[in-house]
Scaffold this active site. Sequence first.
Site, PDB file in Angstrom:
ATOM      1  N   ASN A   9       0.879  -1.169   0.000  1.00  0.00           N
ATOM      2  CA  ASN A   9       0.000   0.000   0.000  1.00  0.00           C
ATOM      3  C   ASN A   9       0.913   1.215   0.000  1.00  0.00           C
ATOM      4  O   ASN A   9       1.485   1.564   1.031  1.00  0.00           O
ATOM      5  CB  ASN A   9      -0.904  -0.015   1.235  1.00  0.00           C
ATOM      6  CG  ASN A   9      -1.778   1.231   1.307  1.00  0.00           C
ATOM      7  OD1 ASN A   9      -1.771   2.046   0.381  1.00  0.00           O
ATOM      8  ND2 ASN A   9      -2.504   1.380   2.407  1.00  0.00           N
ATOM      9  N   LYS A  11       0.121   4.189  -0.323  1.00  0.00           N
ATOM     10  CA  LYS A  11      -0.543   5.377   0.240  1.00  0.00           C
ATOM     11  C   LYS A  11      -0.284   6.586  -0.673  1.00  0.00           C
ATOM     12  O   LYS A  11      -0.314   6.441  -1.879  1.00  0.00           O
ATOM     13  CB  LYS A  11      -0.096   5.594   1.688  1.00  0.00           C
ATOM     14  CG  LYS A  11      -0.326   4.330   2.535  1.00  0.00           C
ATOM     15  CD  LYS A  11      -0.180   4.534   4.006  1.00  0.00           C
ATOM     16  CE  LYS A  11      -0.438   3.202   4.734  1.00  0.00           C
ATOM     17  NZ  LYS A  11      -0.406   3.320   6.181  1.00  0.00           N
ATOM     18  N   HIS A  95      -9.762   1.198   4.331  1.00  0.00           N
ATOM     19  CA  HIS A  95      -8.525   1.358   5.110  1.00  0.00           C
ATOM     20  C   HIS A  95      -8.808   2.269   6.308  1.00  0.00           C
ATOM     21  O   HIS A  95      -9.624   3.205   6.196  1.00  0.00           O
ATOM     22  CB  HIS A  95      -7.416   1.948   4.228  1.00  0.00           C
ATOM     23  CG  HIS A  95      -6.074   1.891   4.891  1.00  0.00           C
ATOM     24  ND1 HIS A  95      -5.683   2.816   5.827  1.00  0.00           N
ATOM     25  CD2 HIS A  95      -5.065   0.992   4.790  1.00  0.00           C
ATOM     26  CE1 HIS A  95      -4.465   2.500   6.257  1.00  0.00           C
ATOM     27  NE2 HIS A  95      -4.069   1.388   5.641  1.00  0.00           N
ATOM     28  N   GLU A  97      -7.268   4.652   7.458  1.00  0.00           N
ATOM     29  CA  GLU A  97      -7.059   6.077   7.172  1.00  0.00           C
ATOM     30  C   GLU A  97      -8.289   6.671   6.489  1.00  0.00           C
ATOM     31  O   GLU A  97      -8.626   7.836   6.703  1.00  0.00           O
ATOM     32  CB  GLU A  97      -5.777   6.253   6.337  1.00  0.00           C
ATOM     33  CG  GLU A  97      -4.538   6.068   7.214  1.00  0.00           C
ATOM     34  CD  GLU A  97      -3.327   5.467   6.525  1.00  0.00           C
ATOM     35  OE1 GLU A  97      -3.247   5.489   5.290  1.00  0.00           O
ATOM     36  OE2 GLU A  97      -2.449   4.944   7.250  1.00  0.00           O
ATOM     37  N   GLU A 167      -5.729  -4.910  10.293  1.00  0.00           N
ATOM     38  CA  GLU A 167      -4.702  -3.903  10.562  1.00  0.00           C
ATOM     39  C   GLU A 167      -5.039  -3.166  11.860  1.00  0.00           C
ATOM     40  O   GLU A 167      -5.858  -2.235  11.838  1.00  0.00           O
ATOM     41  CB  GLU A 167      -4.646  -2.882   9.424  1.00  0.00           C
ATOM     42  CG  GLU A 167      -4.286  -3.466   8.074  1.00  0.00           C
ATOM     43  CD  GLU A 167      -3.664  -2.413   7.155  1.00  0.00           C
ATOM     44  OE1 GLU A 167      -2.603  -2.718   6.601  1.00  0.00           O
ATOM     45  OE2 GLU A 167      -4.203  -1.308   7.010  1.00  0.00           O
ATOM     46  N   GLY A 173       2.297   2.300  10.865  1.00  0.00           N
ATOM     47  CA  GLY A 173       3.263   3.388  10.749  1.00  0.00           C
ATOM     48  C   GLY A 173       3.943   3.759  12.057  1.00  0.00           C
ATOM     49  O   GLY A 173       4.600   4.790  12.154  1.00  0.00           O
ATOM     50  N   SER A 213       3.184  -2.172  10.383  1.00  0.00           N
ATOM     51  CA  SER A 213       4.629  -2.260  10.614  1.00  0.00           C
ATOM     52  C   SER A 213       5.226  -3.620  10.234  1.00  0.00           C
ATOM     53  O   SER A 213       6.105  -4.128  10.928  1.00  0.00           O
ATOM     54  CB  SER A 213       4.961  -1.898  12.073  1.00  0.00           C
ATOM     55  OG  SER A 213       4.586  -0.555  12.348  1.00  0.00           O
TER      56      SER A 213
HETATM   57  P1  13P Z   1       2.823   0.402   7.739  1.00  0.00           P
HETATM   58  O1  13P Z   1       3.343  -0.888   7.136  1.00  0.00           O
HETATM   59  O2  13P Z   1       3.576   1.610   7.293  1.00  0.00           O
HETATM   60  O3  13P Z   1       2.656   0.274   9.221  1.00  0.00           O
HETATM   61  O4  13P Z   1       1.331   0.604   7.135  1.00  0.00           O
HETATM   62  C1  13P Z   1       0.418  -0.417   7.231  1.00  0.00           C
HETATM   63  C2  13P Z   1      -0.758  -0.081   6.407  1.00  0.00           C
HETATM   64  O5  13P Z   1      -1.539   0.791   6.748  1.00  0.00           O
HETATM   65  C3  13P Z   1      -0.944  -0.821   5.154  1.00  0.00           C
HETATM   66  O6  13P Z   1      -2.214  -0.585   4.626  1.00  0.00           O
END
Ligand code: 13P
Length: 251
Positions: A9, A11, A95, A97, A167, A173, A213
């Site tokens: 991803n 982002k 997601h 976010e 997740e 992150g 992560s």
């Molecule tokens: P990270 O791997 O940066 O923690 O992000 C996870 C994520 O949100 C994947 O969709």
Amino acid sequence: MRKPIIAANWKMHKTAKGAEDFLEQFKPLVVTNKEVDIVLCVPFTLLSTVSQGIKGSLIALGAQNMYPEEKGAFTGEIAPGMLLEFNTKYVIIGHSERREIFGETDEFIKQKVNKALEVGLTPILCVGETLEEREKGFTEAKCRKQIEAVFKGLDKNLAQQIVIAYEPIWAIGTGITASSEDAEETIAYIRKLLAGIFDEVTAEAVRIQYGGSVKPGNIKELMAQPNIDGALVGGASLEPESFAKIVNFKE
Ligand code: 13P
């Protein structure tokens, strides 16, 4: 046997040049890997570049969102047909976010999942709890609400096509990964929920990823868990070497 699926991803990262450079380095590193489904979920502006760049490889293209209508007055949104034009196979839906920053509801997410299935895109449906919810012991309740909102009433053959990504929001992150045992426990719970909504066979067929992560250093341990079928990777998917190490976790 469920085939592992590892998805990047990206982002809101990378320009076309960055995506081209990534592919140039990444493709030779994963060229022999037929045992894992490899997906790159890229920003809309990179669909064209990445679609061209992965031609002839085993890498599949994914998007990070879509609007659940064919066309219309939805300024700034992307229709499923626009994704299909670039041979997009997967789309991340719900997601955290999008849920937390853009206020997407379970009902809206259900509409998107249904639309994706209708047009032949594979949804990667994200679920997971906040730190506060985990500390209060609400992890399972939160996942149940999010899973039931989408899966209840769905045809079981369609349900099997969905990829779920568990997740935990506190692990995204932050560098803090859920322990492989904690991730396994919640993912096993999600599979049990599916068995309750449908049946054991359907539940066993659904692929469930862990995200939060994920790094080259923890992928092996996560993938050794019986219910974890892959990973959705943010930060560590931006560098070709680190994402290749994650995809090639069996080597
Ligand atoms: P990270 O791997 O940066 O923690 O992000 C996870 C994520 O949100 C994947 O969709």
